[in-house]
Design a protein around this motif. Structure first.
Motif, PDB file in Angstrom:
ATOM      1  N   ASN A   1     -19.734 -65.028  25.276  1.00 21.06           N
ATOM      2  CA  ASN A   1     -20.721 -64.845  26.125  1.00 21.06           C
ATOM      3  C   ASN A   1     -21.096 -65.116  26.396  1.00 21.06           C
ATOM      4  N   ALA A   2     -22.211 -64.868  25.169  1.00 22.56           N
ATOM      5  CA  ALA A   2     -23.358 -64.630  25.127  1.00 22.56           C
ATOM      6  C   ALA A   2     -24.551 -65.835  24.968  1.00 22.56           C
ATOM      7  N   VAL A   3     -23.577 -66.849  23.851  1.00 21.29           N
ATOM      8  CA  VAL A   3     -23.640 -68.023  23.641  1.00 21.29           C
ATOM      9  C   VAL A   3     -24.157 -69.064  25.360  1.00 21.29           C
ATOM     10  N   GLN A   4     -22.601 -68.487  26.119  1.00 24.09           N
ATOM     11  CA  GLN A   4     -22.734 -69.490  26.830  1.00 24.09           C
ATOM     12  C   GLN A   4     -23.509 -69.375  28.120  1.00 24.09           C
ATOM     13  N   GLN A   5     -24.010 -68.031  28.234  1.00 22.78           N
ATOM     14  CA  GLN A   5     -25.056 -67.735  28.866  1.00 22.78           C
ATOM     15  C   GLN A   5     -27.163 -68.552  28.003  1.00 22.78           C
ATOM     16  N   LEU A   6     -26.518 -68.798  26.898  1.00 20.79           N
ATOM     17  CA  LEU A   6     -27.781 -69.341  26.508  1.00 20.79           C
ATOM     18  C   LEU A   6     -27.844 -70.588  26.713  1.00 20.79           C
ATOM     19  N   TYR A   7     -26.451 -71.406  26.434  1.00 21.11           N
ATOM     20  CA  TYR A   7     -26.240 -72.617  26.271  1.00 21.11           C
ATOM     21  C   TYR A   7     -25.032 -73.324  27.169  1.00 21.11           C
ATOM     22  N   PRO A   8     -25.889 -73.464  28.704  1.00 20.67           N
ATOM     23  CA  PRO A   8     -24.754 -73.389  29.761  1.00 20.67           C
ATOM     24  C   PRO A   8     -24.309 -74.818  29.715  1.00 20.67           C
ATOM     25  N   ASP A   9     -24.882 -75.741  28.921  1.00 20.07           N
ATOM     26  CA  ASP A   9     -24.087 -76.666  29.167  1.00 20.07           C
ATOM     27  C   ASP A   9     -23.578 -77.011  27.675  1.00 20.07           C
ATOM     28  N   ALA A  10     -23.538 -76.872  26.715  1.00 18.29           N
ATOM     29  CA  ALA A  10     -23.206 -76.726  25.669  1.00 18.29           C
ATOM     30  C   ALA A  10     -20.801 -76.268  25.876  1.00 18.29           C
TER      31      ALA A  10
ATOM     32  N   HIS B   1     -22.992 -50.663  16.747  1.00 18.91           N
ATOM     33  CA  HIS B   1     -21.823 -51.531  17.089  1.00 18.91           C
ATOM     34  C   HIS B   1     -21.226 -52.733  17.315  1.00 18.91           C
ATOM     35  N   ARG B   2     -20.261 -52.885  16.719  1.00 13.57           N
ATOM     36  CA  ARG B   2     -20.159 -53.823  15.636  1.00 13.57           C
ATOM     37  C   ARG B   2     -20.570 -55.470  16.813  1.00 13.57           C
ATOM     38  N   THR B   3     -19.866 -54.816  18.317  1.00 15.28           N
ATOM     39  CA  THR B   3     -20.206 -55.749  19.368  1.00 15.28           C
ATOM     40  C   THR B   3     -22.020 -56.023  19.695  1.00 15.28           C
ATOM     41  N   ASP B   4     -22.642 -55.188  19.196  1.00 14.40           N
ATOM     42  CA  ASP B   4     -24.059 -55.258  19.484  1.00 14.40           C
ATOM     43  C   ASP B   4     -24.913 -56.049  18.003  1.00 14.40           C
ATOM     44  N   GLU B   5     -23.966 -56.258  17.022  1.00 19.03           N
ATOM     45  CA  GLU B   5     -24.506 -56.523  15.525  1.00 19.03           C
ATOM     46  C   GLU B   5     -23.834 -57.916  15.904  1.00 19.03           C
ATOM     47  N   TYR B   6     -23.174 -58.677  16.327  1.00 15.96           N
ATOM     48  CA  TYR B   6     -22.796 -59.516  16.641  1.00 15.96           C
ATOM     49  C   TYR B   6     -23.931 -60.505  17.204  1.00 15.96           C
ATOM     50  N   ILE B   7     -24.091 -59.841  18.951  1.00 20.43           N
ATOM     51  CA  ILE B   7     -25.011 -60.398  18.961  1.00 20.43           C
ATOM     52  C   ILE B   7     -26.372 -60.423  18.426  1.00 20.43           C
ATOM     53  N   SER B   8     -27.087 -59.341  17.892  1.00 16.80           N
ATOM     54  CA  SER B   8     -28.179 -59.640  16.965  1.00 16.80           C
ATOM     55  C   SER B   8     -28.246 -60.978  16.863  1.00 16.80           C
ATOM     56  N   LEU B   9     -27.759 -60.899  15.753  1.00 18.87           N
ATOM     57  CA  LEU B   9     -27.518 -62.635  15.311  1.00 18.87           C
ATOM     58  C   LEU B   9     -28.062 -63.523  15.659  1.00 18.87           C
ATOM     59  N   LEU B  10     -27.321 -63.842  17.230  1.00 10.34           N
ATOM     60  CA  LEU B  10     -27.663 -64.658  18.521  1.00 10.34           C
ATOM     61  C   LEU B  10     -29.055 -64.208  18.770  1.00 10.34           C
ATOM     62  N   GLU B  11     -29.437 -63.007  18.610  1.00 10.88           N
ATOM     63  CA  GLU B  11     -30.658 -62.498  19.809  1.00 10.88           C
ATOM     64  C   GLU B  11     -32.010 -63.304  18.148  1.00 10.88           C
ATOM     65  N   GLN B  12     -31.706 -63.069  16.710  1.00 10.49           N
ATOM     66  CA  GLN B  12     -32.421 -63.677  15.509  1.00 10.49           C
ATOM     67  C   GLN B  12     -33.163 -64.963  15.593  1.00 10.49           C
ATOM     68  N   PHE B  13     -31.442 -65.226  15.695  1.00  6.29           N
ATOM     69  CA  PHE B  13     -31.915 -67.082  16.125  1.00  6.29           C
ATOM     70  C   PHE B  13     -32.299 -67.562  17.315  1.00  6.29           C
TER      71      PHE B  13
ATOM     72  N   THR C   1     -29.632 -59.479  27.252  1.00  5.27           N
ATOM     73  CA  THR C   1     -29.107 -58.176  28.010  1.00  5.27           C
ATOM     74  C   THR C   1     -27.685 -58.043  28.724  1.00  5.27           C
ATOM     75  N   GLU C   2     -27.161 -59.372  29.272  1.00  6.96           N
ATOM     76  CA  GLU C   2     -25.551 -59.220  29.929  1.00  6.96           C
ATOM     77  C   GLU C   2     -24.982 -59.364  28.730  1.00  6.96           C
ATOM     78  N   ARG C   3     -24.276 -57.701  28.567  1.00  8.65           N
ATOM     79  CA  ARG C   3     -23.115 -57.687  27.447  1.00  8.65           C
ATOM     80  C   ARG C   3     -22.255 -57.260  28.028  1.00  8.65           C
ATOM     81  N   SER C   4     -20.609 -58.036  27.307  1.00 12.43           N
ATOM     82  CA  SER C   4     -19.614 -58.069  28.228  1.00 12.43           C
ATOM     83  C   SER C   4     -18.107 -58.721  27.648  1.00 12.43           C
ATOM     84  N   VAL C   5     -17.676 -57.503  27.428  1.00 13.74           N
ATOM     85  CA  VAL C   5     -16.251 -57.470  26.622  1.00 13.74           C
ATOM     86  C   VAL C   5     -15.106 -57.755  27.152  1.00 13.74           C
ATOM     87  N   LYS C   6     -14.615 -59.566  27.156  1.00 13.83           N
ATOM     88  CA  LYS C   6     -13.737 -59.624  28.516  1.00 13.83           C
ATOM     89  C   LYS C   6     -12.807 -60.600  27.568  1.00 13.83           C
ATOM     90  N   LEU C   7     -11.606 -60.044  28.630  1.00 11.48           N
ATOM     91  CA  LEU C   7     -10.486 -61.161  28.104  1.00 11.48           C
ATOM     92  C   LEU C   7      -9.709 -61.274  28.997  1.00 11.48           C
TER      93      LEU C   7
END
Length: 328
Positions: free
Chosen positions: A22-31, A127-139, A145-151
């Motif tokens: 979801n965070a990748v979709q936020q950062l790259y909306p046209d990808a 938390h594992r969720t925040d761990e994954y997002i930290s990879l995107l933040e570092q890159f 800020t918006e973090r949503s675990v959703k199916l």
């Protein structure tokens, strides 16, 4: 831009990684965003919104590092700009390297930094969720800020009296002991006479669930669904339930991501790192009576069976379920 995400290998981790997607979709909306997922978990990828292509990977079909490389090479035709590698394994980095993606991003674990163009240090105690997002933040050099675990399950009408129970776990240290499970199911059915209980499990867990329900007296009130649903069917069942009672396991994360009221019974696992992420309609219960809690081992070395699960307060579980069942 074409982006490829190698999703984790375990059910719960895949669910937790939906916030990353979801965070990748936020950062790259046209990808165009594609994912690689283990073939056995393919049904979950179908419930993640906004994906372009889902590439299923089978370890049986593509064996060893050579097989992983061959699989990755089949994706070169997609011309990926970014490859995000969420698992820490060397094989997943080899897969990314084989895709020919221009930038390959991941944590520098298992000496695989030479296969990644952008390698980062994994932060501790997240938390594992925040761990994954930290990879995107570092890159990306940006804060998410918006973090949503959703199916997204099918639109299913909730049944006010339906309770789904999952006492299974891949790790025996997080699985409900048979005797304790039998006591709990007997107590729940005797306490909540109008509720319907469905006990779930994967096909390989059917023997355990069969034994768990071998003394269950009211066939009309308790149903055995072990081995009778695929992942998508399990999600639809949980989405229709009033409450899900589950051990620390993949189904706990499924229920939470689907918005179901979820009671999670913790044993060996560390809830601060791997509890379901969404705090709304979530209750985590732990006995907390042993110095060894949580040990995060897959097997109990001290007691043989997980005493931390045996010591869970049955009336606390009953009272928590009562609150959820009586909540409008």
């Amino acid at each position: 831009m074409n982006i490829l995400i190698r999703l984790p290998n375990w059910l719960g981790d895949v669910v937790m990684s939906t916030a990353f997607v979801n965070a990748v979709q936020q950062l790259y909306p046209d990808a165009q965003i594609d994912v690689i997922i283990k073939k056995e978990l393919n049904g979950i990828a179908n419930l993640i919104s906004g994906l372009n292509k889902i590439h299923s990977f089978s370890k049986q079909e593509y064996k060893g590092l050579n097989g992983v490389y061959k699989f990755g090479k089949t994706l070169r035709i997609e011309n990926y700009d970014l490859f995000f590698c969420l698992p820490d394994s060397l094989s997943s980095a080899v897969m990314g390297w084989a895709t020919g993606a221009k930038k390959r991003i991941g944590f520098g674990k298992e000496g695989r930094f030479f296969l990644l163009t952008n390698s980062y240090k994994k932060p501790a105690n997240l938390h594992r969720t925040d761990e994954y997002i930290s990879l995107l933040e570092q890159f990306a050099g940006r804060k998410i800020t918006e973090r949503s675990v959703k199916l997204d399950a099918k639109e299913i009408e909730q049944q006010d009296n339906l309770v789904v129970i999952n006492f299974n776990s891949e790790a025996t240290s997080r699985r409900m002991p048979i005797d304790k499970g039998k006591q709990l199911i007997g107590l729940l059915t005797n306490t909540f006479k109008t509720a319907k209980f469905i006990v779930v499990g994967a096909p390989k867990e059917k023997e355990y669930v069969d034994e768990l329900l071998s003394d269950a007296r009211n066939d009309e009130q308790v149903k055995n669904y072990a081995g009778k649903t695929n992942l998508e069917g399990l999600c639809n069942l949980m989405a229709s339930a009033k409450v899900v009672i589950t051990t620390d396991s993949g189904p706990a994360h499924l229920a939470n991501a689907l918005g179901a009221s979820t009671i999670v019974l913790f044993g060996a696992g560390n809830e601060f790192n791997t509890a379901p992420y969404n705090k709304q309609k979530l209750t985590v219960l732990r006995a907390g009576k042993l110095e060894c809690e949580p040990c995060v081992r897959n097997t109990c070395k001290l007691y043989g069976i997980p005493k931390c699960m045996q010591l869970l307060d049955e009336m606390e579980i009953v009272n928590t379920l009562s609150l959820y069942l009586n909540h409008a």
